[in-house]
Design an enzyme around this catalytic site. Sequence first.
Site, PDB file in Angstrom:
ATOM      1  N   HIS A 125      14.419 -49.659  39.266  1.00 38.07           N
ATOM      2  CA  HIS A 125      13.296 -50.463  39.572  1.00 38.07           C
ATOM      3  C   HIS A 125      13.453 -51.805  39.346  1.00 38.07           C
ATOM      4  CE1 HIS A 125      11.192 -46.765  40.921  1.00 38.07           C
ATOM      5  NE2 HIS A 125      11.099 -46.479  39.592  1.00 38.07           N
ATOM      6  N   ASP A 162      16.587 -39.863  41.491  1.00 38.74           N
ATOM      7  CA  ASP A 162      15.292 -39.901  40.868  1.00 38.74           C
ATOM      8  C   ASP A 162      14.215 -39.548  42.012  1.00 38.74           C
ATOM      9  OD1 ASP A 162      14.343 -41.446  38.494  1.00 38.74           O
ATOM     10  OD2 ASP A 162      12.703 -41.514  39.904  1.00 38.74           O
ATOM     11  N   HIS A 164      11.744 -41.218  42.129  1.00 38.21           N
ATOM     12  CA  HIS A 164      10.957 -42.181  42.651  1.00 38.21           C
ATOM     13  C   HIS A 164      12.157 -43.186  43.398  1.00 38.21           C
ATOM     14  CE1 HIS A 164       8.200 -41.409  39.440  1.00 38.21           C
ATOM     15  NE2 HIS A 164       7.527 -41.646  40.492  1.00 38.21           N
ATOM     16  N   ASP A 246      13.418 -36.844  37.088  1.00 41.69           N
ATOM     17  CA  ASP A 246      11.904 -36.366  37.152  1.00 41.69           C
ATOM     18  C   ASP A 246      11.600 -35.788  38.398  1.00 41.69           C
ATOM     19  OD1 ASP A 246      12.575 -38.794  38.184  1.00 41.69           O
ATOM     20  OD2 ASP A 246      10.669 -40.001  37.560  1.00 41.69           O
TER      21      ASP A 246
END
Length: 254
Positions: A125, A162, A164, A246
């Site tokens: 990120h 991921d 995200h 995740d």
Amino acid sequence: MATLYLTHSCFLDHDTGPGHPERPDRMRAVEKALSADDFAPLIREETSAANDEAIARAHPQSYIDLLREIAPEEGEVYLTEDTPMSPGTLKAALHGAGAAVRAVDAVMNGEAQTAFCGVRPPGHHAEPKRAMGFCFFGNAAIAAKQAQVVHGAERVAVVDFDVHHGNGTQALFWAERDLLFASTHQMPLFPGTGHLHETGIADNIVNAPLRDGDDGQQFREAFNSRVLPALESHRPDLVIISAGFDAHYKDPLG
């Protein structure tokens, strides 16, 4: 050849506070899993910190200097509401980037066939000039640049699974036609990027968004229809995997 496993005890010193999902127990879980007999052949190595030259291929020096300036000697400093710095954070972030660099060196030099970096904080990120989403340095992008600049790799690919979207890696790769970023991720979900129409300057960004509740069948379809064809077309000299676990069905975040 065996797999090189890179980690460091300083990753436990990045203190994110009570209840934070990105906490030292992540590293303890990895260490526990890799202590099994099946992983005895791993080449285990303590990583060192990345130097500014390696990090500055992805982030401006001014950003690196800013993190040094605001790094606390005690207490916490929040760069975003979910991205705290503790006294141990900067060292951990530098060593995480260092693990990525060392992994590339080992694989490109033929010391190991593959390498696994057990590190925290994570990186995908982190945008060029901004920390966010638990992340400070774009480790995968730093690794890709190491492969190009130091080892002469013409094309490098990052595959990110991921839950995200890796907005930081995407931003760092957007104008780099020789760098491919391919991502599966849940949408809608933080950070709000990762749409199909986000393709980079040379179709070098490939997003395969998934829906809440999609299972292994949809995950495989995303890889078979979008990610793997993009990899085959790109013909990378090196593949880097951003392994965010995740997306697991037991994880509460996605």
